[in-house]
Design a protein around this motif. Structure first.
Motif, PDB file in Angstrom:
ATOM      1  N   VAL A 160       0.653  -1.384  -0.111  1.00  0.00           N
ATOM      2  CA  VAL A 160      -0.078   0.039   0.082  1.00  0.00           C
ATOM      3  C   VAL A 160       0.866   1.302   0.099  1.00  0.00           C
ATOM      4  N   SER A 161       1.762   1.140   0.807  1.00  0.00           N
ATOM      5  CA  SER A 161       2.720   2.379   1.098  1.00  0.00           C
ATOM      6  C   SER A 161       4.232   2.231   0.690  1.00  0.00           C
ATOM      7  N   TYR A 162       4.797   3.299   0.478  1.00  0.00           N
ATOM      8  CA  TYR A 162       6.230   3.060   0.211  1.00  0.00           C
ATOM      9  C   TYR A 162       6.916   4.191   1.324  1.00  0.00           C
ATOM     10  N   TRP A 163       7.561   3.285   2.218  1.00  0.00           N
ATOM     11  CA  TRP A 163       8.214   3.867   3.387  1.00  0.00           C
ATOM     12  C   TRP A 163       9.744   4.325   3.125  1.00  0.00           C
ATOM     13  N   LEU A 164      10.144   5.272   3.449  1.00  0.00           N
ATOM     14  CA  LEU A 164      11.291   5.896   3.274  1.00  0.00           C
ATOM     15  C   LEU A 164      12.177   5.224   4.180  1.00  0.00           C
ATOM     16  N   ASN A 201       1.064 -11.290   7.910  1.00  0.00           N
ATOM     17  CA  ASN A 201       1.083 -10.244   7.254  1.00  0.00           C
ATOM     18  C   ASN A 201       1.963 -10.040   6.173  1.00  0.00           C
ATOM     19  N   GLU A 202       3.071 -10.871   6.490  1.00  0.00           N
ATOM     20  CA  GLU A 202       3.935 -10.866   5.387  1.00  0.00           C
ATOM     21  C   GLU A 202       3.696 -11.561   4.001  1.00  0.00           C
ATOM     22  N   LYS A 203       3.042 -12.750   4.363  1.00  0.00           N
ATOM     23  CA  LYS A 203       2.214 -13.488   3.093  1.00  0.00           C
ATOM     24  C   LYS A 203       1.289 -12.473   2.294  1.00  0.00           C
ATOM     25  N   LEU A 204       0.475 -11.873   3.156  1.00  0.00           N
ATOM     26  CA  LEU A 204      -0.387 -10.916   2.438  1.00  0.00           C
ATOM     27  C   LEU A 204       0.242  -9.905   1.561  1.00  0.00           C
ATOM     28  N   THR A 205       1.243  -9.172   2.389  1.00  0.00           N
ATOM     29  CA  THR A 205       2.315  -8.326   1.538  1.00  0.00           C
ATOM     30  C   THR A 205       2.727  -8.754   0.051  1.00  0.00           C
ATOM     31  N   GLU A 206       3.271  -9.962   0.277  1.00  0.00           N
ATOM     32  CA  GLU A 206       3.779 -10.655  -1.159  1.00  0.00           C
ATOM     33  C   GLU A 206       2.497 -10.741  -2.142  1.00  0.00           C
ATOM     34  N   ARG A 207       1.488 -11.243  -1.489  1.00  0.00           N
ATOM     35  CA  ARG A 207       0.275 -11.483  -2.466  1.00  0.00           C
ATOM     36  C   ARG A 207      -0.414 -10.165  -3.139  1.00  0.00           C
ATOM     37  N   VAL A 208      -0.366  -9.147  -2.336  1.00  0.00           N
ATOM     38  CA  VAL A 208      -1.088  -7.915  -2.971  1.00  0.00           C
ATOM     39  C   VAL A 208      -0.068  -7.104  -3.475  1.00  0.00           C
ATOM     40  N   ALA A 209       1.155  -7.143  -3.530  1.00  0.00           N
ATOM     41  CA  ALA A 209       2.291  -6.153  -3.812  1.00  0.00           C
ATOM     42  C   ALA A 209       2.254  -5.869  -5.244  1.00  0.00           C
ATOM     43  N   LEU A 210       1.980  -7.011  -6.168  1.00  0.00           N
ATOM     44  CA  LEU A 210       1.648  -6.451  -7.754  1.00  0.00           C
ATOM     45  C   LEU A 210       0.338  -6.131  -7.880  1.00  0.00           C
ATOM     46  N   ALA A 211      -0.684  -6.725  -7.120  1.00  0.00           N
ATOM     47  CA  ALA A 211      -2.087  -6.272  -7.451  1.00  0.00           C
ATOM     48  C   ALA A 211      -2.575  -5.106  -6.924  1.00  0.00           C
ATOM     49  N   ALA A 212      -2.010  -4.346  -5.955  1.00  0.00           N
ATOM     50  CA  ALA A 212      -2.049  -3.042  -5.492  1.00  0.00           C
ATOM     51  C   ALA A 212      -1.557  -1.878  -6.582  1.00  0.00           C
ATOM     52  N   MET A 213      -0.810  -2.637  -7.354  1.00  0.00           N
ATOM     53  CA  MET A 213      -0.201  -1.486  -8.300  1.00  0.00           C
ATOM     54  C   MET A 213      -1.145  -1.372  -9.712  1.00  0.00           C
ATOM     55  N   SER A 214      -1.701  -2.363  -9.933  1.00  0.00           N
ATOM     56  CA  SER A 214      -2.726  -2.401 -10.991  1.00  0.00           C
ATOM     57  C   SER A 214      -4.060  -2.668 -10.718  1.00  0.00           C
ATOM     58  N   GLY A 215      -4.289  -3.223  -9.741  1.00  0.00           N
ATOM     59  CA  GLY A 215      -5.724  -3.516  -9.139  1.00  0.00           C
ATOM     60  C   GLY A 215      -6.528  -2.336  -9.253  1.00  0.00           C
ATOM     61  N   LYS A 243      -5.574  -2.787   1.716  1.00  0.00           N
ATOM     62  CA  LYS A 243      -5.133  -1.589   2.924  1.00  0.00           C
ATOM     63  C   LYS A 243      -5.944  -1.772   4.248  1.00  0.00           C
ATOM     64  N   GLU A 244      -7.066  -2.125   3.888  1.00  0.00           N
ATOM     65  CA  GLU A 244      -8.129  -2.515   5.413  1.00  0.00           C
ATOM     66  C   GLU A 244      -7.621  -3.899   5.875  1.00  0.00           C
ATOM     67  N   THR A 245      -7.065  -4.849   5.249  1.00  0.00           N
ATOM     68  CA  THR A 245      -6.982  -6.225   5.700  1.00  0.00           C
ATOM     69  C   THR A 245      -5.508  -6.019   6.443  1.00  0.00           C
ATOM     70  N   ILE A 246      -4.613  -5.325   5.806  1.00  0.00           N
ATOM     71  CA  ILE A 246      -3.134  -5.191   6.551  1.00  0.00           C
ATOM     72  C   ILE A 246      -3.374  -4.223   7.767  1.00  0.00           C
ATOM     73  N   GLU A 247      -4.217  -3.216   7.559  1.00  0.00           N
ATOM     74  CA  GLU A 247      -4.415  -2.472   8.879  1.00  0.00           C
ATOM     75  C   GLU A 247      -4.912  -3.325  10.081  1.00  0.00           C
ATOM     76  N   SER A 248      -5.865  -4.220   9.616  1.00  0.00           N
ATOM     77  CA  SER A 248      -6.630  -4.884  10.565  1.00  0.00           C
ATOM     78  C   SER A 248      -5.555  -5.951  11.108  1.00  0.00           C
ATOM     79  N   LEU A 249      -4.741  -6.688  10.416  1.00  0.00           N
ATOM     80  CA  LEU A 249      -3.654  -7.452  10.955  1.00  0.00           C
ATOM     81  C   LEU A 249      -2.867  -6.852  12.046  1.00  0.00           C
ATOM     82  N   ARG A 250      -2.235  -5.439  11.486  1.00  0.00           N
ATOM     83  CA  ARG A 250      -1.330  -4.795  12.224  1.00  0.00           C
ATOM     84  C   ARG A 250      -2.112  -4.444  13.875  1.00  0.00           C
TER      85      ARG A 250
END
Length: 269
Positions: A51-55, A197-211, A220-227
């Motif tokens: 979802v986000s790019y963290w510097l 959380n890590e598995k979810l990140t891997e699954r949605v990384a590409l999808a989030a760019m073009s979904g 975003k909601e799923t990641i926030e819920s897990l956190r």
């Protein structure tokens, strides 16, 4: 790792990943002048959680681009959360970029000593990660060092061992071993949430760019819920540990009182 141009406005710097004591504005202006003159700087380092790019590295370069209203910046992108970005940032600039000040080194070490997980690392492991001496870390830690320390093996596995310098307890007899009463289960739950959380990140990384927008919102909601679940579980774990420590202390006091009473009874008989 992928390198590409990122829009300045999509890079987030509000996740606590800035590990220097302060931003050197003079150096920012110097970098800005060089960029305007055509100098090409190394890419910054960011972590993308789907979802986000963290510097994580390159804050002075980032602010220099912002100062001259550059719309984009070259970035090396790694998969990971804001916490992964923070861990990377703590050791950044130790061997390149603007040299660290003593205040920068102190802040990096203190961030690890204040962290709920990294504070259990050994002095040597913290020193290795922060690129400072073991003595430096030991002096900052002082008397707050835990009796058990965590460290990483060559294969990356996290192990635990007793601190060699821990002082023995003064009680005549060792305190009874108290069961963790669910601590292991809660730690397992934390580990499971982190893995999910890590598995979810891997699954949605590409999808989030073009979904679609709906897909991005769902990720975003799923990641926030897990956190949030992870944060609550960690709080509960701290509370359980505190309760256990209180019980152990009270048990030791009662044991001492019993021994004193026994001595008085022996004298009377």
């Amino acid at each position: 790792m992928e390198r590409k141009l990122l829009g300045i406005d999509v890079i987030r710097i509000d996740g606590g990943t800035q590990c220097r004591a302060e931003i050197n504005q003079t150096k920012v202006s110097e970098y800005a002048d060089l960029i305007e003159s055509g100098v090409v700087f190394p890419a910054v380092r960011v972590f993308f959680d789907g979802v986000s790019y963290w510097l994580a590295d390159g804050f002075h370069r980032y602010h220099a681009h912002k100062q001259i209203a550059q719309g984009s910046i070259s970035a090396d992108i790694e998969k990971g959360t804001a916490r992964a970005a923070l861990l990377y940032a703590i050791s950044a600039n130790a061997e390149h970029g603007l040299p660290r000040t003593n205040a920068d080194k102190r802040k990096a070490v203190q961030m690890m000593l204040d962290d709920f997980e990294w504070q259990d690392w050994s002095n040597a492991e913290i020193a290795r990660h922060c690129k400072v001496s073991v003595t430096y870390v030991a002096n900052m830690r002082g008397d707050t060092a835990p009796e058990e320390r965590k460290y990483k093996t060559a294969t990356g596995k996290v192990m635990t061992k007793k601190t060699a310098s821990a002082k023995p307890k003064k009680e005549e007899e060792p305190e009874p071993v108290i069961e963790d009463d669910g601590i292991d289960e809660k730690q397992a739950a934390i580990d499971e949430l982190i893995a999910e959380n890590e598995k979810l990140t891997e699954r949605v990384a590409l999808a989030a760019m073009s979904g679609t927008a709906a897909e991005k919102n769902l990720a975003k909601e799923t990641i926030e819920s897990l956190r949030e679940e992870l944060r609550i579980t960690k709080i509960e774990l701290v509370a359980v540990k505190q309760s256990r420590d209180t019980f152990q202390s009270e048990n030791a006091q009662m044991k001492s009182q019993i021994k004193m009473l026994q001595k008085k009874i022996d004298k009377l008989t």
